[in-house]
Design an enzyme around this catalytic site. Structure first.
Site, PDB file in Angstrom:
ATOM      1  N   PRO A 284       0.922  -1.198   0.093  1.00  0.00           N
ATOM      2  CA  PRO A 284       0.001   0.071   0.091  1.00  0.00           C
ATOM      3  C   PRO A 284       0.702   1.131  -0.160  1.00  0.00           C
ATOM      4  O   PRO A 284       1.926   1.419   0.705  1.00  0.00           O
ATOM      5  CB  PRO A 284      -0.669   0.004   1.335  1.00  0.00           C
ATOM      6  CG  PRO A 284      -0.003  -0.852   2.059  1.00  0.00           C
ATOM      7  CD  PRO A 284       0.807  -1.766   1.368  1.00  0.00           C
ATOM      8  N   GLY A 285       0.580   2.102  -0.700  1.00  0.00           N
ATOM      9  CA  GLY A 285       1.003   3.459  -0.761  1.00  0.00           C
ATOM     10  C   GLY A 285       0.336   4.475  -0.481  1.00  0.00           C
ATOM     11  O   GLY A 285       0.173   5.032   0.785  1.00  0.00           O
ATOM     12  N   ARG A 286      -0.848   4.879  -1.263  1.00  0.00           N
ATOM     13  CA  ARG A 286      -1.694   6.025  -1.055  1.00  0.00           C
ATOM     14  C   ARG A 286      -2.364   6.011   0.284  1.00  0.00           C
ATOM     15  O   ARG A 286      -2.546   6.930   0.846  1.00  0.00           O
ATOM     16  CB  ARG A 286      -2.770   5.926  -2.214  1.00  0.00           C
ATOM     17  CG  ARG A 286      -3.705   7.183  -2.293  1.00  0.00           C
ATOM     18  CD  ARG A 286      -4.706   7.165  -3.409  1.00  0.00           C
ATOM     19  NE  ARG A 286      -4.180   6.678  -4.783  1.00  0.00           N
ATOM     20  CZ  ARG A 286      -3.660   7.470  -5.639  1.00  0.00           C
ATOM     21  NH1 ARG A 286      -3.833   8.825  -5.601  1.00  0.00           N
ATOM     22  NH2 ARG A 286      -3.301   6.948  -6.803  1.00  0.00           N
ATOM     23  N   TYR A 326      -3.760  13.857 -13.948  1.00  0.00           N
ATOM     24  CA  TYR A 326      -5.233  13.071 -13.649  1.00  0.00           C
ATOM     25  C   TYR A 326      -6.140  13.775 -13.615  1.00  0.00           C
ATOM     26  O   TYR A 326      -7.426  13.021 -13.278  1.00  0.00           O
ATOM     27  CB  TYR A 326      -4.857  12.098 -12.488  1.00  0.00           C
ATOM     28  CG  TYR A 326      -3.848  11.482 -12.396  1.00  0.00           C
ATOM     29  CD1 TYR A 326      -2.987  10.425 -13.196  1.00  0.00           C
ATOM     30  CD2 TYR A 326      -2.825  11.475 -11.084  1.00  0.00           C
ATOM     31  CE1 TYR A 326      -1.803   9.900 -13.021  1.00  0.00           C
ATOM     32  CE2 TYR A 326      -1.833  10.907 -10.851  1.00  0.00           C
ATOM     33  CZ  TYR A 326      -1.167  10.039 -11.822  1.00  0.00           C
ATOM     34  OH  TYR A 326      -0.139   9.276 -11.555  1.00  0.00           O
ATOM     35  N   CYS A 352       3.684  28.576 -16.629  1.00  0.00           N
ATOM     36  CA  CYS A 352       3.242  29.068 -18.049  1.00  0.00           C
ATOM     37  C   CYS A 352       2.648  27.698 -18.768  1.00  0.00           C
ATOM     38  O   CYS A 352       3.224  27.126 -19.541  1.00  0.00           O
ATOM     39  CB  CYS A 352       4.419  29.625 -18.834  1.00  0.00           C
ATOM     40  SG  CYS A 352       5.131  30.800 -17.672  1.00  0.00           S
ATOM     41  N   TYR A 381       1.856  10.911  -3.934  1.00  0.00           N
ATOM     42  CA  TYR A 381       2.234  11.199  -5.271  1.00  0.00           C
ATOM     43  C   TYR A 381       1.998  12.847  -5.197  1.00  0.00           C
ATOM     44  O   TYR A 381       1.410  13.307  -6.416  1.00  0.00           O
ATOM     45  CB  TYR A 381       1.086  10.504  -6.284  1.00  0.00           C
ATOM     46  CG  TYR A 381       1.370   8.869  -5.806  1.00  0.00           C
ATOM     47  CD1 TYR A 381       2.330   8.167  -6.338  1.00  0.00           C
ATOM     48  CD2 TYR A 381       0.135   8.320  -5.521  1.00  0.00           C
ATOM     49  CE1 TYR A 381       2.208   7.012  -6.292  1.00  0.00           C
ATOM     50  CE2 TYR A 381       0.273   7.023  -5.076  1.00  0.00           C
ATOM     51  CZ  TYR A 381       1.390   6.334  -5.670  1.00  0.00           C
ATOM     52  OH  TYR A 381       1.442   4.818  -5.320  1.00  0.00           O
TER      53      TYR A 381
HETATM   54  C1  LIG Z   1       2.294   2.272  -7.099  1.00  0.00           C
HETATM   55  C2  LIG Z   1       2.666   1.064  -6.692  1.00  0.00           C
HETATM   56  C3  LIG Z   1       1.922   0.600  -5.660  1.00  0.00           C
HETATM   57  C4  LIG Z   1       1.379   1.586  -4.644  1.00  0.00           C
HETATM   58  O1  LIG Z   1      -0.122   1.725  -5.172  1.00  0.00           O
HETATM   59  P1  LIG Z   1      -1.018   2.648  -3.972  1.00  0.00           P
HETATM   60  O2  LIG Z   1      -2.055   2.952  -5.037  1.00  0.00           O
HETATM   61  O3  LIG Z   1      -0.239   3.896  -3.814  1.00  0.00           O
HETATM   62  O4  LIG Z   1      -1.356   1.807  -2.941  1.00  0.00           O
HETATM   63  C5  LIG Z   1       2.189  -0.828  -5.248  1.00  0.00           C
HETATM   64  N1  LIG Z   1       2.793  -1.620  -6.063  1.00  0.00           N
HETATM   65  C6  LIG Z   1       3.160  -1.531  -7.306  1.00  0.00           C
HETATM   66  C7  LIG Z   1       3.820  -2.266  -7.908  1.00  0.00           C
HETATM   67  C8  LIG Z   1       3.160  -0.132  -7.657  1.00  0.00           C
HETATM   68  O5  LIG Z   1       3.505   0.212  -8.908  1.00  0.00           O
END
Ligand SMILES: *Cc1c(COP(=O)(O)O)cnc(C)c1O
Length: 424
Positions: A284-286, A326, A352, A381
């Protein structure tokens, strides 16, 4: 937004705070634009995600690319997180932040040989291999070093994540992973390679997913593959279902599933593999950093033409690219006195480009020159996509905990921007 105590950003007497720190104080001392993160929210989000998967042996490998500042990574290291990296640069950051390389999985379609060497030397947990040619290259690199690379094969489950096309990655027209039908023969071949140890299979189907069904559909396909491989005598230790869980950007759309709902659906879908003793890996990231961060900016000028009203602020697309890239929606609020009559306005930056906007046709209180503006849900992001376009120094980053804050990344200087440039 209410003054709820557990909100990372909330009003107290009509003034916006991050935890116990007034945003105006940070803007006054650090300047604008500036990214501000709540450490308490970061911890809350990480723990909620981790707890949601407690029904199954699992590892949470934070997707470093979502927000990669050392101060953020160090906080996650402290919480026990692993990392999902997509470059040797992210591995370098992770280790600089005190992260354990043994908790790292390495994703991406284009790993170079030098990146493979660095990751092997560090002793990462797994390479998420995305093609037959990459597998052959990794085998060669590992054998040359007299070692074996632990490999998970990324499959493309061909499910529609129902998100923005640029962040959907698990459809057959996307560049990621190998086709489901190719996976079994390729893994059988991989199992015979001297430089490769097959340990897992993985997917990542996209980002900002707002339903659990794409995850569970993809998991069903992965389960079938793992069972087939088991029948072939290939034992899979880990299944990695990537990241992708969405967050609420406050646009008023249906809220994404909570980590608890996601966790319950995932555990259910993986139940058939319990008897094989696999570990679940997630990336997980977001959902970990998104809500914890905001971009703080100041109004420079206002103007109106025949068609529109514009609010020109000191943050631009080079600071926060998501709206331009996006057409993303970010919540926007004045830092003081939020309950004023509103007007529709375009919030734009100084760059610009017509694509340089943070919001379009947004109902906001009529903002005065010099007013501070909060752009929310910008932790993921956001700062990582910042550039020097228009030769604008990248914004600093601040981490708040309680009533204190730390500048975890200083504002870039003009000299730093041109370091490395030479006149021929
Ligand atoms: C970007 C990415 C993530 C994280 O995605 P989120 O939507 O931020 O949770 C996890 N795995 C891979 C391979 C990614 O490219």
């Amino acid at each position: 937004m209410s003054a709820a105590e557990n909100e990372p950003f909330s009003y107290q007497n009509d003034e916006l705070y991050c935890e116990g720190v007034p945003l105006a104080k940070i803007a006054g001392e650090v300047g604008t634009p500036v990214y501000v993160y709540s450490r308490t929210e970061l911890e809350r989000a990480y723990k909620a995600f981790d707890a949601a998967l407690e029904g199954i042996p699992h590892k949470v490998c934070y997707a470093v690319k979502a927000c990669s500042s050392l101060g953020i990574l160090a906080a996650l290291v402290e919480l026990g997180a692993g990392a999902d990296i997509v470059s040797a640069g992210e591995l370098f950051r992770w280790q600089k932040a005190g992260g354990d390389p043994a908790k790292v999985v390495f994703s991406g379609v284009g790993k170079t040989e030098s990146e493979m060497v660095a990751a092997l030397a560090a002793g990462i947990a797994a390479f998420n291999v995305e093609s037959a040619e990459e597998l052959a290259a990794l085998d060669r690199v590992a054998r040359a070093r007299g070692t074996k690379a632990r490999v998970s094969l990324r499959v493309n489950p061909d499910v529609d994540p129902q998100t923005h096309p640029y962040i959907s990655t698990g459809l057959k027209q996307n560049k990621f992973g190998v086709a489901m039908a190719e996976a079994r023969p390729l893994l059988r071949e991989a199992a015979r390679l001297e430089g490769i140890e097959v340990i897992g299979v993985d997917f990542h189907i996209g980002s900002q997913l707002t339903k659990t069904s794409p995850f569970t559909d993809a998991i069903a396909r992965l389960v079938k593959l793992v069972e087939d491989l088991h029948a072939d005598g290939i034992e899979i230790d880990h299944v990695d279902i990537g990241g992708g869980l969405g967050i609420d950007y406050g646009k008023g759309d249906a809220a994404p599933p909570s980590p608890a709902d996601y966790g319950a659906a995932v555990c259910d879908a993986l139940a058939p593999l319990a008897k094989l003793g696999v570990t679940l890996v997630t990336e997980p990231g977001r959902v970990i950093v998104g809500a914890a961060g905001a971009l703080l900016t100041r109004v420079l000028y206002r103007k109106r033409n025949e068609a529109k009203h514009f609010t020109i602020v000191d943050a631009a697309m080079n600071d926060l690219m998501r709206p331009a890239l996006y057409s993303s929606y970010h919540p926007i609020r004045p830092v003081r006195d939020p309950n004023r009559p509103t007007i529709p306005t375009d919030v734009v930056g100084p760059v610009c480009e017509t694509g340089d906007f943070l919001a379009r046709d947004r109902e906001l209180p009529e903002l005065a020159q010099g007013e501070l503006v909060w752009v929310g849900a910008a932790g993921a992001y956001g700062s990582v996509m910042a550039s020097n376009y228009n030769t604008r120094p990248r914004a600093p980053e601040v981490l708040v905990k309680g009533d204190r804050y730390t500048v975890i990344r200083a504002r870039e200087t003009l000299e730093q921007m041109i370091a490395g440039e030479r006149i021929a």
